[in-house]
Design a protein around this motif. Structure first.
Motif, PDB file in Angstrom:
ATOM      1  N   SER A 217       0.837  -1.196   0.000  1.00  0.00           N
ATOM      2  CA  SER A 217       0.000   0.000   0.000  1.00  0.00           C
ATOM      3  C   SER A 217       0.876   1.251   0.000  1.00  0.00           C
ATOM      4  CB  SER A 217      -0.918   0.007   1.232  1.00  0.00           C
ATOM      5  OG  SER A 217      -1.654   1.213   1.288  1.00  0.00           O
ATOM      6  N   PRO A 218       0.630   2.181  -0.926  1.00  0.00           N
ATOM      7  CA  PRO A 218       1.392   3.440  -0.923  1.00  0.00           C
ATOM      8  C   PRO A 218       0.896   4.438   0.120  1.00  0.00           C
ATOM      9  CG  PRO A 218      -0.156   3.417  -2.756  1.00  0.00           C
ATOM     10  CD  PRO A 218      -0.276   2.080  -2.092  1.00  0.00           C
ATOM     11  N   SER A 219      -0.279   4.206   0.677  1.00  0.00           N
ATOM     12  CA  SER A 219      -0.841   5.115   1.673  1.00  0.00           C
ATOM     13  C   SER A 219      -0.220   4.831   3.034  1.00  0.00           C
ATOM     14  CB  SER A 219      -2.364   4.935   1.747  1.00  0.00           C
ATOM     15  OG  SER A 219      -2.899   5.618   2.861  1.00  0.00           O
ATOM     16  N   PRO A 220       0.380   5.835   3.685  1.00  0.00           N
ATOM     17  CA  PRO A 220       1.001   5.584   5.004  1.00  0.00           C
ATOM     18  C   PRO A 220       0.014   5.078   6.047  1.00  0.00           C
ATOM     19  CG  PRO A 220       1.773   7.665   4.089  1.00  0.00           C
ATOM     20  CD  PRO A 220       0.661   7.195   3.208  1.00  0.00           C
ATOM     21  N   ALA A 221      -1.177   5.650   6.094  1.00  0.00           N
ATOM     22  CA  ALA A 221      -2.145   5.225   7.101  1.00  0.00           C
ATOM     23  C   ALA A 221      -2.565   3.767   6.884  1.00  0.00           C
ATOM     24  CB  ALA A 221      -3.372   6.141   7.068  1.00  0.00           C
ATOM     25  N   ARG A 222      -2.846   3.410   5.624  1.00  0.00           N
ATOM     26  CA  ARG A 222      -3.230   2.025   5.340  1.00  0.00           C
ATOM     27  C   ARG A 222      -2.060   1.075   5.561  1.00  0.00           C
ATOM     28  NH1 ARG A 222      -6.652   2.759  -0.317  1.00  0.00           N
ATOM     29  NH2 ARG A 222      -8.382   3.981   0.570  1.00  0.00           N
ATOM     30  N   ALA A 223      -0.849   1.519   5.218  1.00  0.00           N
ATOM     31  CA  ALA A 223       0.323   0.670   5.414  1.00  0.00           C
ATOM     32  C   ALA A 223       0.571   0.416   6.900  1.00  0.00           C
ATOM     33  CB  ALA A 223       1.551   1.318   4.780  1.00  0.00           C
ATOM     34  N   LEU A 224       0.358   1.410   7.747  1.00  0.00           N
ATOM     35  CA  LEU A 224       0.516   1.209   9.189  1.00  0.00           C
ATOM     36  C   LEU A 224      -0.488   0.191   9.709  1.00  0.00           C
ATOM     37  CD1 LEU A 224       1.171   4.850  10.454  1.00  0.00           C
ATOM     38  CD2 LEU A 224       2.690   2.896  10.751  1.00  0.00           C
ATOM     39  N   LEU A 225      -1.742   0.330   9.281  1.00  0.00           N
ATOM     40  CA  LEU A 225      -2.765  -0.625   9.707  1.00  0.00           C
ATOM     41  C   LEU A 225      -2.445  -2.026   9.201  1.00  0.00           C
ATOM     42  CD1 LEU A 225      -5.474  -1.286  11.024  1.00  0.00           C
ATOM     43  CD2 LEU A 225      -6.597  -0.569   8.898  1.00  0.00           C
ATOM     44  N   LEU A 226      -2.009  -2.123   7.958  1.00  0.00           N
ATOM     45  CA  LEU A 226      -1.672  -3.420   7.389  1.00  0.00           C
ATOM     46  C   LEU A 226      -0.454  -4.027   8.083  1.00  0.00           C
ATOM     47  CD1 LEU A 226      -2.367  -5.491   5.237  1.00  0.00           C
ATOM     48  CD2 LEU A 226      -0.956  -4.219   3.622  1.00  0.00           C
ATOM     49  N   ALA A 227       0.515  -3.197   8.450  1.00  0.00           N
ATOM     50  CA  ALA A 227       1.694  -3.699   9.170  1.00  0.00           C
ATOM     51  C   ALA A 227       1.304  -4.285  10.519  1.00  0.00           C
ATOM     52  CB  ALA A 227       2.709  -2.570   9.356  1.00  0.00           C
ATOM     53  N   VAL A 228       0.377  -3.624  11.210  1.00  0.00           N
ATOM     54  CA  VAL A 228      -0.090  -4.148  12.497  1.00  0.00           C
ATOM     55  C   VAL A 228      -0.787  -5.491  12.305  1.00  0.00           C
ATOM     56  CG1 VAL A 228      -1.720  -3.752  14.386  1.00  0.00           C
ATOM     57  CG2 VAL A 228      -0.255  -1.890  13.599  1.00  0.00           C
ATOM     58  N   LEU A 229      -1.652  -5.588  11.285  1.00  0.00           N
ATOM     59  CA  LEU A 229      -2.363  -6.844  11.037  1.00  0.00           C
ATOM     60  C   LEU A 229      -1.394  -7.966  10.670  1.00  0.00           C
ATOM     61  CD1 LEU A 229      -5.448  -5.532   9.022  1.00  0.00           C
ATOM     62  CD2 LEU A 229      -5.346  -6.190  11.435  1.00  0.00           C
ATOM     63  N   LEU A 230      -0.395  -7.666   9.841  1.00  0.00           N
ATOM     64  CA  LEU A 230       0.588  -8.680   9.468  1.00  0.00           C
ATOM     65  C   LEU A 230       1.445  -9.087  10.661  1.00  0.00           C
ATOM     66  CD1 LEU A 230       1.786  -7.358   5.980  1.00  0.00           C
ATOM     67  CD2 LEU A 230       0.306  -9.317   6.447  1.00  0.00           C
ATOM     68  N   GLY A 231       1.792  -8.114  11.516  1.00  0.00           N
ATOM     69  CA  GLY A 231       2.569  -8.437  12.711  1.00  0.00           C
ATOM     70  C   GLY A 231       1.794  -9.317  13.674  1.00  0.00           C
ATOM     71  N   LEU A 232       0.530  -8.972  13.886  1.00  0.00           N
ATOM     72  CA  LEU A 232      -0.304  -9.800  14.757  1.00  0.00           C
ATOM     73  C   LEU A 232      -0.518 -11.193  14.162  1.00  0.00           C
ATOM     74  CD1 LEU A 232      -3.034  -7.230  15.876  1.00  0.00           C
ATOM     75  CD2 LEU A 232      -1.278  -8.269  17.318  1.00  0.00           C
ATOM     76  N   GLY A 233      -0.766 -11.254  12.856  1.00  0.00           N
ATOM     77  CA  GLY A 233      -0.960 -12.552  12.218  1.00  0.00           C
ATOM     78  C   GLY A 233       0.276 -13.428  12.303  1.00  0.00           C
ATOM     79  N   SER A 234       1.454 -12.826  12.094  1.00  0.00           N
ATOM     80  CA  SER A 234       2.698 -13.596  12.177  1.00  0.00           C
ATOM     81  C   SER A 234       2.939 -14.091  13.597  1.00  0.00           C
ATOM     82  CB  SER A 234       3.875 -12.744  11.707  1.00  0.00           C
ATOM     83  OG  SER A 234       3.717 -12.329  10.371  1.00  0.00           O
ATOM     84  N   THR A 235       2.680 -13.233  14.588  1.00  0.00           N
ATOM     85  CA  THR A 235       2.947 -13.603  15.982  1.00  0.00           C
ATOM     86  C   THR A 235       1.973 -14.655  16.471  1.00  0.00           C
ATOM     87  OG1 THR A 235       3.811 -11.383  16.398  1.00  0.00           O
ATOM     88  CG2 THR A 235       3.212 -12.705  18.310  1.00  0.00           C
ATOM     89  N   TRP A 236       0.691 -14.382  16.351  1.00  0.00           N
ATOM     90  CA  TRP A 236      -0.306 -15.338  16.845  1.00  0.00           C
ATOM     91  C   TRP A 236      -0.329 -16.611  16.002  1.00  0.00           C
ATOM     92  CZ3 TRP A 236      -4.621 -11.120  17.648  1.00  0.00           C
ATOM     93  CH2 TRP A 236      -4.322 -10.418  18.821  1.00  0.00           C
ATOM     94  N   GLY A 237      -0.140 -16.471  14.695  1.00  0.00           N
ATOM     95  CA  GLY A 237      -0.067 -17.663  13.858  1.00  0.00           C
ATOM     96  C   GLY A 237       1.142 -18.521  14.197  1.00  0.00           C
ATOM     97  N   GLY A 238       2.279 -17.882  14.465  1.00  0.00           N
ATOM     98  CA  GLY A 238       3.463 -18.636  14.858  1.00  0.00           C
ATOM     99  C   GLY A 238       3.277 -19.357  16.179  1.00  0.00           C
ATOM    100  N   LEU A 239       2.591 -18.708  17.115  1.00  0.00           N
ATOM    101  CA  LEU A 239       2.329 -19.366  18.397  1.00  0.00           C
ATOM    102  C   LEU A 239       1.400 -20.563  18.219  1.00  0.00           C
ATOM    103  CD1 LEU A 239       1.887 -16.269  20.750  1.00  0.00           C
ATOM    104  CD2 LEU A 239       3.795 -17.873  20.703  1.00  0.00           C
ATOM    105  N   LEU A 240       0.373 -20.418  17.391  1.00  0.00           N
ATOM    106  CA  LEU A 240      -0.534 -21.542  17.151  1.00  0.00           C
ATOM    107  C   LEU A 240       0.187 -22.715  16.495  1.00  0.00           C
ATOM    108  CD1 LEU A 240      -3.781 -19.732  15.937  1.00  0.00           C
ATOM    109  CD2 LEU A 240      -3.428 -20.946  18.098  1.00  0.00           C
ATOM    110  N   ILE A 241       1.068 -22.414  15.548  1.00  0.00           N
ATOM    111  CA  ILE A 241       1.825 -23.488  14.909  1.00  0.00           C
ATOM    112  C   ILE A 241       2.742 -24.173  15.916  1.00  0.00           C
ATOM    113  CG2 ILE A 241       3.603 -23.990  13.185  1.00  0.00           C
ATOM    114  CD1 ILE A 241       2.387 -21.772  11.469  1.00  0.00           C
ATOM    115  N   ALA A 242       3.370 -23.366  16.786  1.00  0.00           N
ATOM    116  CA  ALA A 242       4.278 -23.949  17.772  1.00  0.00           C
ATOM    117  C   ALA A 242       3.532 -24.822  18.775  1.00  0.00           C
ATOM    118  CB  ALA A 242       5.021 -22.834  18.512  1.00  0.00           C
TER     119      ALA A 242
END
Length: 296
Positions: A217-242
């Motif tokens: 996303s070229p929009s800073p506001a949308r990119a920040l929101l998307l970064a948070v969602l990707l960070g949460l998905g990576s963290t919680w998804g990694g914990l579930l896999i572990a």
């Protein structure tokens, strides 16, 4: 352990809560790290913070406060020196190498003092999210709220100074002060990320989700929101896999780092595919007189 009984264990609750707080703080700060091209500063603060963590552990203290103190001091020093650090790659490299070597010395002394300390040293390097206490959860929450609130207040001037610092300085934006404050936030996010993923893999949460969001996303506001969602998905998804994956007892930090890296790889491929895709040519509207017979 199945998904129905997973949340009944307190250490599982602590892992997900602390991981969520760390993912949010790392994603928000990480976006500006990518935007300002300051990944080297993050690496420097990680190396110096590692020395503080191992030194605090050697003194019988919690590693996290030691890493916080030394990382914040290093951030102030880097921010105040500013442009004077340019062209001093050898000096900076020597200081970081010495700091990292000192941390290794502290870690070896700490591990040699007791057999139980060896696992604690590994936790500093690779993360020990399963040993996170409720106090660590509250500390992570406080740090995440502090980072989020500071970035919310400084969002517009920090974004301006990150995109075009020279024009921002000419417009009266305090670029040097913003740089110091941002480095302090970076030190804070880096230090608490060690709880989840360790010193060696801290960039997986700090850079990968933010870099992926910036590509999507070229929009800073949308990119920040998307970064948070990707960070949460990576963290919680990694914990579930572990916890529930086919190869149980996998390190949680490895699973989190792998998902974050895959997110960045997918975002890079998606951006590359969009650039190579030929632009869509809009269909020409039919002429209003086409198909009509002219009057005789």
């Amino acid at each position: 352990m199945n998904i129905g009984t997973l949340w009944q264990h307190e250490f599982i609750q602590n892992a997900f809560l602390a991981g969520g707080c760390v993912a949010i703080a790392a994603a928000l700060v990480g976006y500006f790290v990518v935007l300002r091209a300051q990944t080297f500063a993050g690496e420097a603060l990680t190396d110096i913070g590692f020395t503080g963590a191992t030194g605090a552990a050697l003194l019988g203290l919690s590693p996290l406060p030691g890493m916080l103190v030394l990382s914040l001091l290093a951030a102030c020093t880097i921010g105040l020196l500013g442009e004077r650090l340019r062209g001093r790659d050898i000096e900076i490299g020597m200081v970081l190498s010495f700091a990292l070597g000192l941390g290794v010395l502290f870690l070896s002394l700490y591990a040699a003092s007791s057999a139980s300390h060896a696992s604690a040293g590994i936790g500093i390097l690779f993360g020990s999210i399963l040993s996170v206490s409720r106090g660590d959860v509250w500390l992570s929450l406080a740090c995440a709220l502090g980072c989020s609130l500071a970035l919310l207040i400084l969002y517009r001037p920090l974004l301006f100074a990150s995109i075009d610092p020279e024009v921002a300085a000419a417009r009266g934006v305090p670029v040097r002060l913003l740089s110091v404050i941002f480095l302090l936030l970076l030190a804070l996010a880096t230090a608490i990320s060690v709880l989840v993923i360790g010193v060696l893999l801290v960039f997986a949460l700090l850079v990968a989700p933010a870099a992926a969001a910036a590509r999507l996303s070229p929009s800073p506001a949308r990119a920040l929101l998307l970064a948070v969602l990707l960070g949460l998905g990576s963290t919680w998804g990694g914990l579930l896999i572990a916890f529930l994956g086919p190869g149980q007892h996998l390190p949680a930090s490895f699973c989190i780092a792998t998902l974050a890296t895959l997110c960045y790889a997918a975002a890079t491929l998606s951006a590359h595919w969009r650039q190579r895709r030929p632009p869509q040519v809009p269909a020409q509207p039919a002429h209003p007189c086409k198909g009509r017979r002219t009057a005789a």
